[in-house]
Enzyme design. Structure first.
Site, mmCIF file in Angstrom:
data_model
loop_
_atom_site.group_PDB
_atom_site.id
_atom_site.type_symbol
_atom_site.label_atom_id
_atom_site.label_comp_id
_atom_site.label_asym_id
_atom_site.label_seq_id
_atom_site.Cartn_x
_atom_site.Cartn_y
_atom_site.Cartn_z
ATOM 1 N N GLY A 20 59.260 20.471 114.838
ATOM 2 C CA GLY A 20 57.929 20.327 114.273
ATOM 3 C C GLY A 20 57.268 19.028 114.700
ATOM 4 N NE ARG A 24 63.077 15.668 114.114
ATOM 5 C CZ ARG A 24 62.788 16.271 112.970
ATOM 6 N NH1 ARG A 24 62.805 17.582 112.878
ATOM 7 N NH2 ARG A 24 62.471 15.547 111.913
ATOM 8 N NE ARG A 43 43.009 20.550 119.177
ATOM 9 C CZ ARG A 43 42.269 21.182 118.291
ATOM 10 N NH1 ARG A 43 42.655 21.230 117.030
ATOM 11 N NH2 ARG A 43 41.143 21.763 118.636
ATOM 12 N NE ARG A 87 61.643 25.202 111.594
ATOM 13 C CZ ARG A 87 61.354 23.905 111.433
ATOM 14 N NH1 ARG A 87 60.896 23.199 112.459
ATOM 15 N NH2 ARG A 87 61.529 23.305 110.277
ATOM 16 C CB SER A 90 64.442 18.588 108.534
ATOM 17 O OG SER A 90 63.041 18.604 108.299
ATOM 18 C CG ASP A 204 64.915 17.330 101.523
ATOM 19 O OD1 ASP A 204 64.621 18.117 100.625
ATOM 20 O OD2 ASP A 204 64.477 17.443 102.695
ATOM 21 N NE ARG A 217 64.202 12.751 106.500
ATOM 22 C CZ ARG A 217 63.437 13.601 105.853
ATOM 23 N NH1 ARG A 217 62.731 14.494 106.514
ATOM 24 N NH2 ARG A 217 63.377 13.571 104.535
#
Length: 233
Positions: A20, A24, A43, A87, A90, A204, A217
């Protein structure tokens, strides 16, 4: 080029990993790919193409939520010929047996709504992963020794959810974790006859309240990327 992707023809590999977070995507490309090159930054949505063990791979950010992912996955499939889409993201754990830093491989993705909901009307379509990718990812995870869970997840269309009753029922029915993109990815892959999978790191936990600090992370997500690459090839 498309409205949202500035890559030239041939810049996008048939295998695409989809975090996402665009940063990353940059980290994963620089860490795992040989000779990664920037192929999109429209963008601020970064994408890199390189090779992994000689295999062409693109790592492309999707943004947060199913509407954003839907834009990029539609264009990657329709305009750039992407065939395998994984994908890497997290999720929040939803079972006591699922711990922070564990890996979740999503067999199915339940949801209240996706951008594709309108075309199904009264049908409750059941989005699921590609079996060949799922099997390969499970084997790669087992070989790595990382704690891994395979099963159903929940793709939410909101981040700040105020439905504790829904969370309770999903936990009761064995949902492993919650994220915001996989159900639409699986639906689009089914529509266009592509392979798709979601491999998630638990960052989490909804029951315990435990959460990884933001600086931890990135270091905890490396195993997820490795498993995705092993599964793809």
């Amino acid at each position: 080029m498309t409205v949202h992707i500035g890559a030239e023809p041939g810049d996008i590999a048939e295998t695409v990993l989809l975090p996402g977070d665009p940063y990353r995507a940059r980290w994963a490309a620089q860490t795992f790919l040989d000779a990664p090159r920037l192929v999109n930054e429209v963008r601020g949505m970064l994408a890199y193409t390189g090779t992994w063990k000689g295999n062409p791979v693109t790592i492309h950010g999707t943004g947060m939520g199913m509407p954003s992912l839907s834009i990029y996955v539609n264009e990657l499939i329709r305009d750039y010929g992407a065939k395998t889409l994984i994908r890497i993201g997290s999720c929040g754990g939803m079972q006591d047996s699922v711990k922070v830093r564990d890996i979740v491989i999503a067999m199915t993705a339940s949801t209240l709504s996706t951008p594709s909901r309108g075309i199904f009307r009264e049908l409750n379509f059941a989005p699921c992963a590609d079996w060949t990718l799922l099997r390969a990812a499970a084997r790669a995870a087992e070989a790595s020794g990382v704690a891994t869970h395979v099963g159903g997840i929940y793709s939410s269309d909101v981040f700040y959810d105020e439905r504790p009753d829904l969370t309770e029922q999903m936990t009761r029915h064995g949902i492993l974790g919650v994220e915001m993109e996989a159900a639409e990815l699986y639906t689009l892959a089914a529509r266009h006859n592509r392979r798709a999978l979601a491999i998630l790191t638990v960052s989490d936990h909804l029951l315990s309240g435990e959460a990884l600090p933001s600086e931890d992370r990135e270091r905890s997500f490396g195993e997820m990327v490795r498993i995705a690459l092993e599964a793809a090839f």
